[in-house]
Design a protein around this motif. Sequence first.
Motif, short mmCIF file in Angstrom:
data_model
loop_
_atom_site.label_atom_id
_atom_site.label_comp_id
_atom_site.label_asym_id
_atom_site.label_seq_id
_atom_site.Cartn_x
_atom_site.Cartn_y
_atom_site.Cartn_z
N GLU A 186 0.80 -1.22 0.00
CA GLU A 186 0.00 0.00 0.00
C GLU A 186 0.83 1.28 0.00
N ASP A 187 1.95 1.27 0.70
CA ASP A 187 2.78 2.48 0.76
C ASP A 187 3.81 2.53 -0.37
N HIS A 188 4.39 1.37 -0.66
CA HIS A 188 5.43 1.33 -1.69
C HIS A 188 4.90 0.85 -3.04
N LYS A 189 3.60 0.52 -3.10
CA LYS A 189 2.91 0.21 -4.35
C LYS A 189 3.53 -0.98 -5.10
N LEU A 190 4.01 -1.96 -4.35
CA LEU A 190 4.55 -3.16 -4.99
C LEU A 190 3.42 -4.14 -5.26
N SER A 191 3.53 -4.86 -6.37
CA SER A 191 2.58 -5.94 -6.64
C SER A 191 2.89 -7.12 -5.72
N MET A 192 1.94 -8.04 -5.58
CA MET A 192 2.19 -9.19 -4.73
C MET A 192 3.32 -10.05 -5.30
N ASP A 193 3.43 -10.14 -6.61
CA ASP A 193 4.54 -10.89 -7.21
C ASP A 193 5.87 -10.24 -6.85
N ASP A 194 5.92 -8.89 -6.90
CA ASP A 194 7.16 -8.18 -6.55
C ASP A 194 7.48 -8.36 -5.06
N ILE A 195 6.44 -8.35 -4.23
CA ILE A 195 6.65 -8.54 -2.79
C ILE A 195 7.23 -9.91 -2.51
N GLN A 196 6.67 -10.93 -3.17
CA GLN A 196 7.17 -12.28 -2.95
C GLN A 196 8.63 -12.40 -3.39
N ARG A 197 8.96 -11.77 -4.50
CA ARG A 197 10.37 -11.80 -4.93
C ARG A 197 11.25 -11.03 -3.95
N THR A 198 10.75 -9.90 -3.44
CA THR A 198 11.53 -9.06 -2.53
C THR A 198 11.89 -9.79 -1.25
N VAL A 199 10.92 -10.52 -0.69
CA VAL A 199 11.17 -11.18 0.60
C VAL A 199 11.60 -12.64 0.44
N GLY A 200 11.71 -13.12 -0.82
CA GLY A 200 12.13 -14.50 -1.04
C GLY A 200 11.08 -15.52 -0.68
N ASP A 201 9.81 -15.16 -0.90
CA ASP A 201 8.69 -16.03 -0.54
C ASP A 201 8.30 -16.90 -1.73
N THR A 202 8.47 -18.19 -1.59
CA THR A 202 8.11 -19.11 -2.67
C THR A 202 6.87 -19.93 -2.34
N GLY A 203 6.25 -19.71 -1.19
CA GLY A 203 5.14 -20.54 -0.77
C GLY A 203 3.84 -19.80 -0.53
N ASN A 204 3.71 -18.59 -1.11
CA ASN A 204 2.49 -17.79 -0.97
C ASN A 204 2.23 -17.29 0.45
N SER A 205 3.25 -17.30 1.30
CA SER A 205 3.05 -16.81 2.67
C SER A 205 2.62 -15.35 2.68
N ALA A 206 3.22 -14.54 1.80
CA ALA A 206 2.88 -13.11 1.77
C ALA A 206 1.41 -12.92 1.40
N ARG A 207 0.93 -13.68 0.42
CA ARG A 207 -0.47 -13.57 0.02
C ARG A 207 -1.40 -14.00 1.16
N LYS A 208 -1.05 -15.05 1.84
CA LYS A 208 -1.89 -15.56 2.93
C LYS A 208 -2.03 -14.52 4.04
N ILE A 209 -0.90 -13.99 4.49
CA ILE A 209 -0.99 -13.09 5.64
C ILE A 209 -1.56 -11.73 5.23
N TYR A 210 -1.34 -11.31 3.99
CA TYR A 210 -1.96 -10.05 3.56
C TYR A 210 -3.47 -10.24 3.41
N THR A 211 -3.90 -11.40 2.94
CA THR A 211 -5.33 -11.70 2.88
C THR A 211 -5.96 -11.56 4.26
N CYS A 212 -5.33 -12.12 5.27
CA CYS A 212 -5.87 -12.05 6.63
C CYS A 212 -5.85 -10.62 7.16
N TYR A 213 -4.83 -9.88 6.80
CA TYR A 213 -4.76 -8.46 7.17
C TYR A 213 -5.96 -7.71 6.59
#
Length: 384
Positions: free
Chosen positions: A187-214
């Motif tokens: 929301e602040d840095h306007k990254l896509s979820m794909d970019d976020i996953q690459r940024t944090v090294g997430d290969t298992g959709n963890s970022a999508r899961k926790i952002y969904t819950c957020y």
Amino acid sequence: MSIIRGGVGHRRPQLDVGIENLHPDPENPRLPSEFQGKSESEVIEALYKFFHLQELAISMFENGYFDAEPLVAIPQSLPSEFKGKEYQELNTNESYRAFISDPSTHFIVVEGNRRLSTAKLLLSGVKKGLPSLGEEQTWVREDLAYLPIIVYPERKQVLAYIGARHIIGTKKWDAYAKARYIASLKEDHKLSMDDIQRTVGDTGNSARKIYTCYKLIEEVEDEYESIDSSEAKENFSFLVLATGQGSIKDYIGLPKKWKDIDFDINIVPTDKIDNLKQLFLWLFGDGKEVRKIIKESRDITNYLTDILRNDSAVEHLKQTGDILGSFERSGGEDRLVEKYVKRANTNIEQALGMLHRHKTDEIKSELRKLEETTKTAITIVEDA
């Protein structure tokens, strides 16, 4: 005053900076929401209150600051001529290096806020419960007066480091702090979820899961002001676990695949929003009169997932809050017993391959107990 040690290649420069020029991060995702954006003293007070600085204080009192753990910081006010430039461009820029080493330059510490706050509290001597630096600890005062920092030009350039360290790395934050960090990237840095996953090294959709819950918490807050969401934030992992179950996804209208969630709209369909409210009440209560019925995580996987497959069981749970009675109505107990028996069978099959190497009296005794238990179980199920 700052003492610079130059970076080599892609390495950022390390400085020894006067502690008065270092400031805790008011955007720290670990801070409780009521302390976000507050003053330095309020941020330090929150870190002391919620993050157990006493042990760190004792370590610093005895050993000083460990230089092998530099803080990570960004300039508090970066001149416009340096903004938007990668470190590679600034590595040999004498003006930039002069700026960050200038004794008047202040920094925001984006990694290491607990350590910085502990050092500041020790030097101030104002916090009861922390060791007091006497004359014999003069060397500690001198050691804490300058702290080592690694400098990044801007916050966006340290995102990958923080994400890799705290989202998937060895220094993991609690679940809701991770979610707030992912939200800031989105929301602040306007990254896509794909970019976020690459940024944090997430290969298992963890970022999508926790952002969904957020986002689910946000939707509950928007739709139902009477519900206190603090319990959901404190026990955020319950929500992450729940939304990973197929029947619960169906109940609140989430797509089966995480990649199919559209974060640009309300992720729960309008006709399912009351189901989301009901799920929250079961998991967390409303913070007032309605008490949660989920006491531990296995209540979700062992009971709630089966209950939500059966309309009669769901209605019983709504009316009574009786999770075991609702579970019995769901027909889920058959599946639960079957799961337990299959698990026991799988475990003993795995043990068979190793038994010839472990013929101990303890194992023999346990196998005799197993034999008696199995005989009793067979007698029960075959009893006409």
